[in-house]
Design a protein around this motif. Structure first.
Motif, PDB file in Angstrom:
ATOM      1  N   PRO A 236       0.829  -1.210   0.000  1.00  0.00           N
ATOM      2  CA  PRO A 236       0.000   0.000   0.000  1.00  0.00           C
ATOM      3  C   PRO A 236       0.859   1.254   0.000  1.00  0.00           C
ATOM      4  O   PRO A 236       2.028   1.227   0.404  1.00  0.00           O
ATOM      5  N   GLU A 237       0.296   2.330  -0.436  1.00  0.00           N
ATOM      6  CA  GLU A 237       1.008   3.603  -0.484  1.00  0.00           C
ATOM      7  C   GLU A 237       0.122   4.687   0.146  1.00  0.00           C
ATOM      8  O   GLU A 237      -0.835   5.167  -0.473  1.00  0.00           O
ATOM      9  N   PRO A 238       0.412   5.107   1.402  1.00  0.00           N
ATOM     10  CA  PRO A 238      -0.434   6.109   2.081  1.00  0.00           C
ATOM     11  C   PRO A 238      -0.509   7.438   1.346  1.00  0.00           C
ATOM     12  O   PRO A 238      -1.498   8.168   1.477  1.00  0.00           O
ATOM     13  N   SER A 239       0.522   7.772   0.553  1.00  0.00           N
ATOM     14  CA  SER A 239       0.524   9.067  -0.121  1.00  0.00           C
ATOM     15  C   SER A 239      -0.600   9.187  -1.153  1.00  0.00           C
ATOM     16  O   SER A 239      -0.969  10.298  -1.553  1.00  0.00           O
ATOM     17  N   ILE A 240      -1.163   8.051  -1.584  1.00  0.00           N
ATOM     18  CA  ILE A 240      -2.289   8.104  -2.516  1.00  0.00           C
ATOM     19  C   ILE A 240      -3.471   8.822  -1.881  1.00  0.00           C
ATOM     20  O   ILE A 240      -4.126   9.662  -2.510  1.00  0.00           O
ATOM     21  N   LEU A 241      -3.736   8.520  -0.608  1.00  0.00           N
ATOM     22  CA  LEU A 241      -4.860   9.159   0.077  1.00  0.00           C
ATOM     23  C   LEU A 241      -4.625  10.646   0.245  1.00  0.00           C
ATOM     24  O   LEU A 241      -5.539  11.461   0.080  1.00  0.00           O
ATOM     25  N   SER A 242      -3.392  11.015   0.560  1.00  0.00           N
ATOM     26  CA  SER A 242      -3.073  12.440   0.710  1.00  0.00           C
ATOM     27  C   SER A 242      -3.308  13.181  -0.595  1.00  0.00           C
ATOM     28  O   SER A 242      -3.856  14.295  -0.612  1.00  0.00           O
ATOM     29  N   ALA A 243      -2.918  12.571  -1.707  1.00  0.00           N
ATOM     30  CA  ALA A 243      -3.107  13.207  -3.012  1.00  0.00           C
ATOM     31  C   ALA A 243      -4.592  13.342  -3.347  1.00  0.00           C
ATOM     32  O   ALA A 243      -5.041  14.384  -3.853  1.00  0.00           O
ATOM     33  N   LEU A 244      -5.370  12.297  -3.043  1.00  0.00           N
ATOM     34  CA  LEU A 244      -6.796  12.364  -3.346  1.00  0.00           C
ATOM     35  C   LEU A 244      -7.500  13.416  -2.497  1.00  0.00           C
ATOM     36  O   LEU A 244      -8.378  14.136  -2.980  1.00  0.00           O
ATOM     37  N   ARG A 245      -7.126  13.508  -1.246  1.00  0.00           N
ATOM     38  CA  ARG A 245      -7.744  14.516  -0.384  1.00  0.00           C
ATOM     39  C   ARG A 245      -7.401  15.929  -0.834  1.00  0.00           C
ATOM     40  O   ARG A 245      -8.182  16.858  -0.625  1.00  0.00           O
ATOM     41  N   ALA A 246      -6.251  16.055  -1.464  1.00  0.00           N
ATOM     42  CA  ALA A 246      -5.839  17.371  -1.969  1.00  0.00           C
ATOM     43  C   ALA A 246      -6.398  17.642  -3.354  1.00  0.00           C
ATOM     44  O   ALA A 246      -6.132  18.706  -3.937  1.00  0.00           O
ATOM     45  N   GLY A 247      -7.159  16.694  -3.912  1.00  0.00           N
ATOM     46  CA  GLY A 247      -7.750  16.883  -5.230  1.00  0.00           C
ATOM     47  C   GLY A 247      -6.794  16.638  -6.373  1.00  0.00           C
ATOM     48  O   GLY A 247      -7.064  17.073  -7.505  1.00  0.00           O
ATOM     49  N   ARG A 248      -5.676  15.933  -6.135  1.00  0.00           N
ATOM     50  CA  ARG A 248      -4.677  15.687  -7.183  1.00  0.00           C
ATOM     51  C   ARG A 248      -4.805  14.237  -7.674  1.00  0.00           C
ATOM     52  O   ARG A 248      -4.042  13.351  -7.282  1.00  0.00           O
ATOM     53  N   LEU A 249      -5.789  14.011  -8.520  1.00  0.00           N
ATOM     54  CA  LEU A 249      -6.023  12.668  -9.029  1.00  0.00           C
ATOM     55  C   LEU A 249      -4.863  12.187  -9.888  1.00  0.00           C
ATOM     56  O   LEU A 249      -4.482  11.015  -9.844  1.00  0.00           O
ATOM     57  N   ASP A 250      -4.262  13.099 -10.689  1.00  0.00           N
ATOM     58  CA  ASP A 250      -3.157  12.690 -11.548  1.00  0.00           C
ATOM     59  C   ASP A 250      -1.979  12.198 -10.735  1.00  0.00           C
ATOM     60  O   ASP A 250      -1.297  11.232 -11.095  1.00  0.00           O
TER      61      ASP A 250
END
Length: 744
Positions: free
Chosen positions: A663-677
């Motif tokens: 798993p990669e926790p940074s994916i959730l941080s990016a999604l919460r920030a609105g950075r889908l790319d």
């Protein structure tokens, strides 16, 4: 049987149009007529409720019934010597009335007179000269029951039940045949003097009034007119100005009851007499250990403690309601002996015990925990009127019909009892009272109508109450956490998308991380029991479903990394299809319902053997996977438990080495920030590192990230959607990955 009746060859069916299920006085009147006919004229009589009226089949036709009640009816000795206004003590009006009855020469009054003499002798033996005090009152009640003739004993049993230290009274008859300043027995005796000829040898008077008198003491024409009106619902005779008490709210008068400021009380005296005679059917007895409740523990037939449930916007609490009585309407002809047995049992069973309150009673009605001969019940509550006396208020009719899942409600009993005890504390938080009211209203709705959607609403109300107590209450003594719901709830509610999504989350569990419930609620599992806990990993955000699910996913990923796990700890015994998650992602679910259900289904037993079959039964067809966004499919491949990850191992890989997608926790941080790319770029890198190639990636080492476009609504829900355990993970991979032979 009388001489006149012996000549009758066949029975007559007499419809008593004046004896209807409502108001209560009308219902009791019907019971009174049937009881009198059965005991004093025709023991083979039968009665049935038909077209909102009581029909009596007996040897008496209409005219014979009128003649019998006028000339041969022997009134039950309805007396209450323990009350100050009963005629046995100093109150002038009631004392004079009692004296008239004692002096009567009418043979119809003989058993009444015998009971009065027995009571007077008892009073003399006890040395009482004034109205008895509390202790003397109990002694008088005990002694009277042992000394009065048999004809009066049933009345005493209807008026009170004695325990070792106190008397218990049914709401039906106030506090020992007394309500406020009104003594029921004094009113009964007064009306007897109006309808019966106490001194027949003087001669009956007709319509002509003797000179110098306002009206004769007994007028046969008027009395017969009253009786016909009472039995058959006509209105030919002007009503008398006398009190009805709590039995008919529409006749009590008072403010705004007519033109002007206040109206008096108008009554047909036969109505009152026959209603009191009918009340004897509700004679009570002690059947289990008496508690602190004055009404629920003394077992009077079909009488329970009050409940505010099922009343809509009507407010009801212990200070304004005295009790409830549910009166039965039977839909097949019944004899008096059969009805005596029915009322003597007063049987309303729920979960192997007697019904204790209105909510229990409606469950008993829906679960056939009542006598099978009863077709429906009319619910009456005894409500305080303008801060004065109580009135019997009809609260609805409930048909006896089996509801398939009503027995499941028994799972809630320990939790409901705990909540009910705290809600009854006037100093406790209002959160408990509101939560209890919502749950009990939902119980009433399901038991009344039996719709599957209402059972789901009940479970949602339970979850809403659990969340309100855990999140919104500051009480140091909350109710016990909800626990041990049967897996049978799944069979009844499994057709709901929100229920299946909630259950998939609730069944998440991992040996190293624990159960999902501890992430949602501040609870901990200790020795097999759920208890409230101060220090937990719970992140309850009230009604903020999306934020709460995101936090729970982030926490479980973080705890998994801390424990050295190689996959996200989202192991679950119940999974949903990616297409169902796609509906959540698109906002096609009721989030409020989903959140409420989530707080309830976490209490379903973990021993759910049928979950896998149920998940397959309700899964969506494969063609619905075309509605699953590819961005979700890509990211979900990095949020799978170990068993699901193993299904994605490329063909030809070394099976001796466990296939891992970390798993990669940074994916959730990016999604919460609105950075889908950014999130998808991280996902592509992770997948490539284990030999998987996204469909739009380059093959020569230059990584080209697929471009995903999602509506803003989808993007806000994407991180939360990754928490749901899913099946068909191979199909997810087919949406975003090249076949393994093309990726080499």
């Amino acid at each position: 049987m009388t001489t006149a009746n012996k000549k009758t060859v066949r029975n007559s069916n007499v419809m008593l149009s004046g004896c209807m299920p409502s108001p209560l006085s009308s219902y009791l009147k019907g019971l009174g007529v049937f009881r009198i006919v059965s005991e004093q004229a025709d023991p083979c009589a039968r009665a049935i409720w038909h077209r909102e009226s009581l029909v009596i089949s007996s040897c008496l036709d209409e005219n014979a019934l009128i003649t019998f009640l006028m000339d041969q009816y022997r009134p039950t000795p309805i007396i209450a010597p323990w009350n100050g206004g009963s005629g046995f003590w100093g109150k002038k009006s009631s004392t004079e009335t009692l004296a008239k009855i004692v002096a009567s020469t009418n043979p119809q009054m003989e058993q009444f007179q015998a009971a009065v003499r027995a009571v007077q002798e008892t009073i003399a033996n006890l040395g009482l000269v004034n109205k008895p005090d509390r202790k003397q009152k109990l002694d008088l009640m005990r002694t009277c029951r042992a000394s009065v003739p048999d004809e009066a004993v049933q009345w005493l049993d209807a008026a009170f039940v004695l325990s070792e230290d106190k008397a218990r009274y049914p709401a039906l008859l106030g506090t020992g045949a007394n309500d406020g300043n009104m003594d029921f027995t004094a009113n009964f005796m007064h009306n007897l003097t109006v309808i019966l000829d106490l001194n027949p040898e003087v001669g009956r008077t007709g319509a002509v009034k003797p000179k110098g008198r306002r009206r004769p003491a007994y007028d046969m024409t008027v009395s017969e007119g009253f009786l016909r009106d009472s039995l058959f619902g006509s209105s030919t005779t002007p009503l008398a100005n006398t009190a009805i008490g709590q039995f008919n709210p529409g006749a009590v008068g008072g403010p705004n009851a007519t033109r002007g400021f206040e109206a008096g009380t108008l009554l047909n005296p036969w109505d009152y007499v026959l209603a009191l005679e009918g009340s004897l059917m509700f004679a009570g007895s002690i059947v289990w250990r008496l508690g602190t409740s004055s009404y629920g523990m003394a077992a009077f037939p079909f009488s329970v403690n009050p409940s505010a449930a099922g009343l809509g916007s009507v407010s009801q609490d212990g200070g304004e309601a005295r009790a409830e009585t549910w009166v039965p309407l039977w839909d097949r002809p019944a004899s008096y002996i059969e009805l005596q047995r029915l009322f003597a049992e007063g049987r309303a069973q729920v979960a192997g015990r007697r019904a204790r309150n209105g909510t229990d009673f409606v469950r008993a009605v829906a679960g056939l925990g009542v006598d099978r001969g009863v077709g429906s019940f009319v619910r009456y509550g005894f409500m305080k009127r303008s801060g004065l006396s109580y009135l019997s208020v009809p609260l609805g009719r409930f048909h006896v019909a089996e509801r398939s899942a009503v027995n499941l409600i028994a799972d809630l009993d320990p939790w409901l009892d705990s909540l009910r005890r705290l809600a009854s504390d006037s100093k406790g938080p209002g959160t408990y009272r509101r939560a209890l009211r919502q749950v009990e209203d939902a119980v009433f709705d399901y038991c009344t109508n039996g719709r599957a959607s209402e059972l789901l609403d009940l479970l949602a109300a339970v979850g809403r109450a659990e969340r309100a107590v855990a999140v919104g209450s500051k009480s140091k003594k909350p109710p016990r956490p909800l626990a041990r719901l049967s897996s049978s709830w799944i069979d009844e509610c499994g057709d709901s998308l929100e229920f299946r999504l909630a259950l998939s989350l609730a069944s998440i569990s991992h040996p190293a991380i624990g159960r999902f419930r501890s992430n949602l609620q501040p609870v901990a599992l200790e020795k097999g029991r759920w208890k409230w806990a101060d220090d937990t990993s719970a992140t309850p955000y009230g009604a903020e479903l999306i934020r709460g699910l995101e936090d729970i996913l982030e926490n479980r990923i973080r705890y998994g990394i801390r424990e050295g796990l190689q996959a996200v700890p989202l192991d679950s015994i119940y999974t949903v299809s990616p297409a169902e998650v796609g509906l959540f992602l698109a906002g096609h679910t009721d989030d409020s319902l989903l959140l409420d259900l989530l707080w309830a289904v976490t209490a379903i037993s973990s021993d759910m053997k049928a979950l896998g079959d149920l998940a397959q039964k309700h899964s969506y067809p494969r063609r619905d996977l075309t509605q699953v966004p590819r961005a979700y499919a890509m990211l979900k491949l990095l949020m799978l438990p170990s068993d699901s990850v193993a299904q994605l191992a490329p063909a030809g890989s070394d099976t001796s080495t466990r296939f891992v997608i970390r798993p990669e926790p940074s994916i959730l941080s990016a999604l919460r920030a609105g950075r889908l790319d950014t999130a998808t770029r991280i996902a592509v890198r992770r997948l490539r590192s284990v030999g998987m190639m996204p469909v739009a990636s380059g093959r020569q080492g230059q990584m080209t990230v697929p471009g995903f476009v999602l509506p803003p609504t989808h993007q806000r829900r994407l991180a939360a959607s990754l928490l749901f355990p899913v099946n068909n993970v191979r199909h997810l991979a087919q949406l975003v990955l090249l076949p393994s032979e093309d990726s080499r």
